[in-house]
Design a protein around this motif. Structure first.
Motif, short mmCIF file in Angstrom:
data_model
loop_
_atom_site.label_atom_id
_atom_site.label_comp_id
_atom_site.label_asym_id
_atom_site.label_seq_id
_atom_site.Cartn_x
_atom_site.Cartn_y
_atom_site.Cartn_z
N ASN A 141 -32.22 74.85 26.12
CA ASN A 141 -31.27 74.28 24.67
C ASN A 141 -31.96 72.86 24.19
OD1 ASN A 141 -31.19 76.93 25.44
ND2 ASN A 141 -28.86 76.46 25.42
N ALA A 142 -33.18 72.85 23.80
CA ALA A 142 -33.36 71.74 23.75
C ALA A 142 -32.45 70.90 22.73
CB ALA A 142 -34.50 71.31 23.42
N ASN A 143 -31.83 69.49 22.61
CA ASN A 143 -31.28 68.82 21.60
C ASN A 143 -32.39 67.84 20.67
OD1 ASN A 143 -28.98 68.42 20.14
ND2 ASN A 143 -28.53 66.61 20.92
N SER A 144 -32.98 68.69 20.32
CA SER A 144 -33.99 68.55 18.90
C SER A 144 -34.44 68.78 17.98
CB SER A 144 -35.45 67.93 20.17
OG SER A 144 -36.90 67.39 19.22
N SER A 145 -35.82 68.69 16.86
CA SER A 145 -35.52 69.45 16.31
C SER A 145 -36.86 70.02 16.39
CB SER A 145 -35.60 68.64 14.67
OG SER A 145 -36.39 67.44 14.86
N ALA A 146 -37.67 69.57 17.33
CA ALA A 146 -38.78 70.31 18.04
C ALA A 146 -38.94 71.11 18.60
CB ALA A 146 -39.82 69.07 18.34
N SER A 147 -37.16 71.22 18.91
CA SER A 147 -36.92 72.66 19.61
C SER A 147 -37.04 73.62 18.87
CB SER A 147 -35.80 72.47 20.85
OG SER A 147 -35.12 72.53 19.92
N LEU A 148 -36.71 73.63 17.31
CA LEU A 148 -35.92 74.72 16.40
C LEU A 148 -37.40 75.40 15.64
CD1 LEU A 148 -33.41 73.05 14.64
CD2 LEU A 148 -33.22 74.66 16.20
N THR A 149 -37.59 76.05 15.52
CA THR A 149 -38.60 76.59 14.21
C THR A 149 -37.44 77.92 13.49
OG1 THR A 149 -40.15 78.13 14.24
CG2 THR A 149 -38.28 78.70 16.11
N ALA A 150 -38.34 78.23 12.16
CA ALA A 150 -37.66 79.18 11.43
C ALA A 150 -37.56 80.29 11.66
CB ALA A 150 -38.56 79.01 9.71
N ILE A 151 -36.72 80.92 11.70
CA ILE A 151 -36.66 82.89 12.56
C ILE A 151 -37.64 83.38 11.22
CG2 ILE A 151 -35.07 84.50 12.62
CD1 ILE A 151 -32.86 82.89 13.22
N ASP A 152 -38.27 84.69 11.95
CA ASP A 152 -39.86 85.13 11.03
C ASP A 152 -39.55 86.24 12.22
OD1 ASP A 152 -42.05 85.86 10.11
OD2 ASP A 152 -43.49 84.58 11.02
N LEU A 153 -39.12 87.44 11.56
CA LEU A 153 -39.05 88.13 11.90
C LEU A 153 -40.34 89.64 11.59
CD1 LEU A 153 -35.41 89.26 11.42
CD2 LEU A 153 -36.50 89.17 13.02
N SER A 154 -41.09 88.95 10.98
CA SER A 154 -42.47 90.06 10.66
C SER A 154 -43.58 89.80 12.03
CB SER A 154 -43.24 89.56 9.55
OG SER A 154 -43.62 88.06 9.93
N ALA A 155 -43.59 88.31 13.12
CA ALA A 155 -44.60 88.26 13.58
C ALA A 155 -43.64 89.07 14.90
CB ALA A 155 -44.03 86.64 14.33
N PHE A 156 -42.60 90.11 14.60
CA PHE A 156 -42.57 91.27 15.85
C PHE A 156 -42.34 92.13 15.76
CE2 PHE A 156 -39.71 86.80 16.96
CZ PHE A 156 -40.02 86.37 18.33
N ASN A 157 -42.96 92.97 16.64
CA ASN A 157 -43.28 93.41 16.31
C ASN A 157 -43.08 94.31 18.28
OD1 ASN A 157 -43.83 95.42 13.51
ND2 ASN A 157 -45.45 94.29 13.72
N SER A 158 -42.80 96.13 18.09
CA SER A 158 -42.25 96.30 19.42
C SER A 158 -43.57 96.82 19.99
CB SER A 158 -40.97 97.80 19.32
OG SER A 158 -40.74 98.50 20.56
N SER A 159 -43.70 96.63 21.24
CA SER A 159 -44.88 97.18 22.21
C SER A 159 -44.35 98.65 22.32
CB SER A 159 -44.97 95.95 23.00
OG SER A 159 -44.03 96.47 23.79
N SER A 360 -21.63 59.99 9.22
CA SER A 360 -21.44 61.97 9.91
C SER A 360 -22.44 61.48 11.57
CB SER A 360 -22.24 62.78 8.99
OG SER A 360 -23.46 62.07 9.76
N GLY A 361 -22.61 60.82 11.44
CA GLY A 361 -23.73 60.60 13.09
C GLY A 361 -24.40 61.66 13.35
N THR A 362 -25.34 61.28 14.09
CA THR A 362 -26.16 62.70 14.74
C THR A 362 -25.78 63.80 14.87
OG1 THR A 362 -26.42 61.97 17.13
CG2 THR A 362 -27.88 60.42 14.87
N TYR A 363 -26.91 65.17 14.68
CA TYR A 363 -26.34 66.41 15.46
C TYR A 363 -26.19 66.48 16.54
CZ TYR A 363 -31.18 67.31 15.28
OH TYR A 363 -31.98 66.56 15.84
N THR A 364 -25.80 67.25 17.04
CA THR A 364 -26.09 68.07 18.74
C THR A 364 -26.00 69.30 18.41
OG1 THR A 364 -24.57 66.34 19.46
CG2 THR A 364 -24.75 68.34 21.13
N LEU A 365 -27.34 70.09 18.80
CA LEU A 365 -26.96 71.51 18.59
C LEU A 365 -26.65 71.93 19.98
CD1 LEU A 365 -31.22 71.36 17.68
CD2 LEU A 365 -29.38 72.05 15.99
N THR A 366 -25.67 73.39 19.15
CA THR A 366 -24.95 73.30 20.30
C THR A 366 -25.16 74.87 20.71
OG1 THR A 366 -23.45 71.18 20.68
CG2 THR A 366 -22.70 73.85 21.47
N GLU A 367 -25.23 75.69 21.71
CA GLU A 367 -25.10 77.71 21.79
C GLU A 367 -23.56 77.86 21.16
OE1 GLU A 367 -25.05 80.91 24.85
OE2 GLU A 367 -26.60 79.07 24.93
#
Length: 424
Positions: A141-159, A360-367
């Motif tokens: 769970n990295a607190n960095s924008s580099a750890s994030l990705t656009a949620i793309d459900l087309s990339a997944f199919n059940s095997s 506002s200060g910088t963000y913190t990414l939290t679960e």
């Protein structure tokens, strides 16, 4: 000088109340806007001299908008599984394009799958942490924008998955004669997800003993085509007072080789129940004495055909679970929440999007559900925090203050007229 100062002060009052009315108008216009946070007006006085004396120069008033980003709106259920609402602190992280590094933050959880399979809201792409096959965040769970990705459900199919275990619940008729045989069928899948049908033959060999044998599988789509070769069996089972007493061999396994589909060989464990229990095979008299047959209660197996995306669900911890038409469910992403030291320091943009500022200060990414972050509720949206009754009350006060300021301007005009008359 004093009349001019009074006039300037009244003008500032008109301007301040105009600002207040604009904010009230915005609030009322957005009373049904998802995730909207009502603004309020903060008034402060303007001073033109540092101390009071026998003369007084009026300063006036200044109005500034004040945010209440952290205020909680009512959580309302919806019928869309891609809608989500935050209860507590935090904002969703989005970008204005798939590959953008510019982050925006919002409480508007009205997301939908676009034509390319991305979760979007008003053209903004929801960001999340990708999960591995074990459901853990890739890279932590990295607190960095580099750890994030656009949620793309087309990339997944059940095997697809080959059948490795088959469980059978059935009652074998105790009234059958020795040597009687009965047949039933079960469906299995190879490693490529192709469905096959296997015929099972039940033979009563003595009072409380049966054997189970299997025929070579055929394609479920065409039972005239033999699709593999079965080895293993027959399996012997015995009963005591109708309850399963033994299974031999133990474990009971069959192997399918030479799949015509090109799939790898399969080894399948036959779960016929627990010895001494009635959770699998039993031997009791049939309920219909005229219909002596093997009564199959349930046959289940763990194989899967190849599946395509059928739906998506968001859990309270932000886990995005993709469901497929083969019954498979896979956790594919986790949605983090961005928390800030000063939410009201965020800069508000169109579509309910905020951006971080020095205030506002910088963000913190939290679960979600951990630390200071709130929880995420799927199939729900957060309502606007606008209280229409309160806004109408403010409108009346603002209108009266505006009328009073305009009356001052009229009075100052009359005083100037009197002064000019005296001069003439």
């Amino acid at each position: 000088m004093s009349i001019g100062g009074a006039l300037n002060s009244a003008v500032s009052g008109l301007k301040a109340q105009s600002t207040a009315m604009a904010i009230i108008s915005d609030n009322l216009s957005n009373s049904e806007t998802t995730g909207y946070k009502a603004l309020s007006t903060s008034f402060s006085n303007l001073v033109t001299q540092s101390s009071l004396s026998s003369s007084y120069s009026s300063g006036g008033v200044r109005a500034t908008p004040r945010q209440s980003v952290a205020n909680q709106g009512l959580i309302e259920s919806t019928s869309s599984t891609t809608d989500m609402a935050i209860s507590g602190n935090g904002l969703f992280v989005v970008t204005d394009s798939v590959d953008s590094n510019t982050l925006y933050y919002t409480r508007n959880g009205s997301f939908d799958l676009d034509s390319e399979g991305y979760l979007t809201s008003n053209g903004y792409y929801l960001q999340g942490w990708a999960l591995d096959q074990d459901g853990s965040v890739v890279g932590g769970n990295a607190n960095s924008s580099a750890s994030l990705t656009a949620i793309d459900l087309s990339a997944f199919n059940s095997s697809a998955a080959a059948t490795t275990t088959t469980s059978i619940q059935a009652n074998l008729p105790s009234t059958a004669e020795d040597g009687d045989t009965f047949t039933s069928a079960m469906e299995i899948y190879d490693s490529l997800g192709t469905a096959h049908t296997v015929s099972m033959t039940w033979t009563k060999t003595s009072t409380s003993e049966w054997t189970l044998d299997f025929s070579d599988p055929t394609l479920s789509s065409d039972d005239s085509v033999t699709s593999g070769t079965i080895s293993g069996g027959p399996i012997s089972v015995t009963f005591t007072d109708g309850v399963l007493a033994s299974v031999s061999p133990d474990p009971a396994e069959i192997t399918v080789s030479g799949w015509t589909t090109g799939a790898s060989d399969s080894t399948i464990t036959m779960d016929l129940g627990t010895v001494g229990a009635t959770d699998g095979l039993t031997q009791y008299a049939p309920t219909d004495s005229d219909n002596i047959d093997v009564q199959i209660e349930d046959i289940s197996q763990d194989g899967l055909k190849y599946g395509t995306l059928n739906g998506v669900e968001v859990q309270d911890d932000g886990t995005v679970v993709a469901s497929y038409d083969n019954g498979d469910e896979v956790a594919v992403y986790k949605i983090p929440l961005a928390t800030f030291t000063n939410y009201n320091g965020l800069s508000l943009n169109t579509d309910g999007m905020y951006q971080a500022t020095a205030d506002s200060g910088t963000y913190t990414l939290t679960e979600a559900g951990t630390g200071s972050a709130g929880t995420i509720t799927g199939s729900a949206l957060e309502a606007s925090t606008v209280d229409t009754a309160e806004e109408f009350s403010k409108m009346i006060v603002s209108q009266q203050a505006y009328s009073a300021a305009s009356q001052i301007i009229t009075t100052c005009g009359d005083m100037y007229d009197d002064l000019m008359s005296a001069v003439r």
